[in-house]
Write an enzyme that holds these catalytic residues in place. Structure first.
Site, mmCIF file in Angstrom:
data_model
loop_
_atom_site.group_PDB
_atom_site.id
_atom_site.type_symbol
_atom_site.label_atom_id
_atom_site.label_comp_id
_atom_site.label_asym_id
_atom_site.label_seq_id
_atom_site.Cartn_x
_atom_site.Cartn_y
_atom_site.Cartn_z
ATOM 1 C CB SER A 1 62.896 34.249 71.282
ATOM 2 O OG SER A 1 62.616 34.523 69.952
ATOM 3 C CG HIS B 1 61.200 33.701 62.679
ATOM 4 N ND1 HIS B 1 62.439 33.265 63.075
ATOM 5 C CD2 HIS B 1 60.396 33.620 63.766
ATOM 6 C CE1 HIS B 1 62.397 32.933 64.356
ATOM 7 N NE2 HIS B 1 61.166 33.132 64.804
ATOM 8 C CE1 TYR C 1 62.702 37.632 62.101
ATOM 9 C CE2 TYR C 1 60.489 37.106 62.857
ATOM 10 C CZ TYR C 1 61.854 37.093 63.048
ATOM 11 O OH TYR C 1 62.365 36.527 64.181
ATOM 12 C CD GLU C 2 65.024 33.924 60.221
ATOM 13 O OE1 GLU C 2 66.239 33.666 60.210
ATOM 14 O OE2 GLU C 2 64.170 33.136 60.674
ATOM 15 C CB ALA D 1 59.087 35.018 72.780
ATOM 16 C CG MET E 1 56.591 38.582 64.603
ATOM 17 S SD MET E 1 58.074 39.569 64.389
ATOM 18 C CE MET E 1 57.708 40.991 65.413
ATOM 19 C CB SER E 2 57.186 32.018 65.309
ATOM 20 O OG SER E 2 56.748 31.866 66.641
ATOM 21 C CG ASN F 1 56.638 42.004 74.678
ATOM 22 O OD1 ASN F 1 57.323 41.030 74.348
ATOM 23 N ND2 ASN F 1 55.728 42.523 73.910
ATOM 24 C CG HIS G 1 64.973 41.036 69.579
ATOM 25 N ND1 HIS G 1 64.023 40.029 69.412
ATOM 26 C CD2 HIS G 1 66.172 40.441 69.412
ATOM 27 C CE1 HIS G 1 64.637 38.885 69.144
ATOM 28 N NE2 HIS G 1 65.945 39.107 69.154
HETATM 29 CL CL1 6GU Z 1 54.299 42.673 70.984
HETATM 30 N N1 6GU Z 1 54.473 41.409 68.723
HETATM 31 C C1 6GU Z 1 54.927 40.466 67.928
HETATM 32 N N2 6GU Z 1 54.490 40.456 66.672
HETATM 33 N N3 6GU Z 1 55.788 39.521 68.301
HETATM 34 C C2 6GU Z 1 56.201 39.540 69.562
HETATM 35 C C3 6GU Z 1 55.780 40.496 70.460
HETATM 36 C C4 6GU Z 1 54.880 41.455 69.991
HETATM 37 N N4 6GU Z 1 56.364 40.255 71.642
HETATM 38 C C5 6GU Z 1 57.131 39.169 71.481
HETATM 39 N N5 6GU Z 1 57.032 38.720 70.226
#
Ligand code: 6GU
Length: 276
Positions: A31, A84, A86-87, A114, A212-213, A236, A248
């Site tokens: 991302s 991903h 989740y898609e 990310a 998530m990747s 973050n 996001h």
């Molecule tokens: Cl806090 N969690 C997840 N699962 N994916 C992220 C994230 C957090 N920040 C960016 N990608």
């Protein structure tokens, strides 16, 4: 779609027919990091939609194509966008492009993403070199009939991100004046961000960042014998680590902000790699 060797071969042969020779690397761009591919010279772009059996990327901030070209006279491929879990894709579908790379005999994989921090010492804007990962989610991209031509049924995962590659990356960071953190990436299937309780648990389990990747792709790459480097752009803090929710849009914007650092680092790592 069922992932089998025939489909992998069809996709790989299509890619091969569109490019000239075998790239030394594939860089998977997460991302906000897609801009790296725009710097390649003598670019050839292959939209995922053109490649037989390739899934299509659906997330905002992901472009969905392979870009092949030269960087400092080294022939590389970049994946702008990825798939991903989740898609709605299976783990095997998520890792399908990596199987194609293995079939093409691309030997080196750099995966970027990310990620959120679960460690107070790692903060937004940091780049984390992935030392190891944790995936407790039960599914695997290697579940099902093993394709023995890629690797063994029960593959070794003791050194998925080889130390020599991490050390080289840290040396490159020093040379460029880019401070690098090193840590463990925790895989979550998403699409929800974590609860505060989950973030705390992930930290207790020994991870430094969460995303998530990456892990499905890395498992398949390691199974097939690729040399892997993983880099997380920390966008973050995890839920509950500060009084602001994870958003996001922030993930995309922060990814873009640390992209310049990451691109400089990638470039140097790629040019230094031959000396390994
Ligand atoms: Cl806090 N969690 C997840 N699962 N994916 C992220 C994230 C957090 N920040 C960016 N990608």
């Amino acid at each position: 779609m069922k992932v089998d060797l025939n489909r992998i071969i069809e996709a790989a042969e299509y890619i091969q027919s569109a490019i000239s020779g075998i790239p030394k690397f594939c860089v998977v761009l997460g991302s906000g990091l897609g801009g790296f591919a725009d710097n390649l010279e003598e670019r050839v772009e292959i939209p995922f939609s053109e490649i037989p059996h390739f899934p299509e990327s659906t997330v905002e901030g992901h472009k969905g194509r392979l870009v092949v070209g030269m960087i400092d006279n080294i022939y590389i491929m970049a994946m702008q966008g990825r798939f991903h879990y989740y898609e709605g894709y299976s783990m095997a579908e998520v890792a399908f492009p990596i199987r194609c790379l293995l079939y093409l005999k691309v030997e080196n994989l750099i995966v970027t993403n990310a990620a959120g921090s679960v460690d107070p010492a790692i903060t937004p804007g940091d780049i984390m070199v992935i030392r190891d990962h944790i995936k407790l989610h039960g599914d695997s991209p290697l579940r099902g009939v093993n394709i023995d031509s890629f690797g063994p049924r029960f593959n070794d995962m003791s050194d998925p991100y080889p130390k020599r590659v991490r050390e080289l990356t840290c040396e490159c960071g020093k040379e460029l004046g880019i401070e690098l953190k090193e840590g463990v990436y925790f895989y979550m299937p998403g699409p929800s961000y974590e609860t505060a309780g989950e973030i705390k648990a992930i930290n207790i389990l020994g991870a430094n960042a969460v995303g998530m990747s990456t892990v499905p792709e890395v498992i398949v790459a390691v199974h097939g014998g690729m040399q892997v480097l993983g880099l997380s752009c920390i966008t973050n803090m995890g839920t509950g680590m500060r009084n602001q929710v994870v958003d996001h849009q922030e993930v995309i914007v922060r990814g873009e902000a640390s992209a310049a650092k990451l691109m400089a680092l990638l470039r140097l790592v790629i040019t230094r790699w031959p000396t390994l």
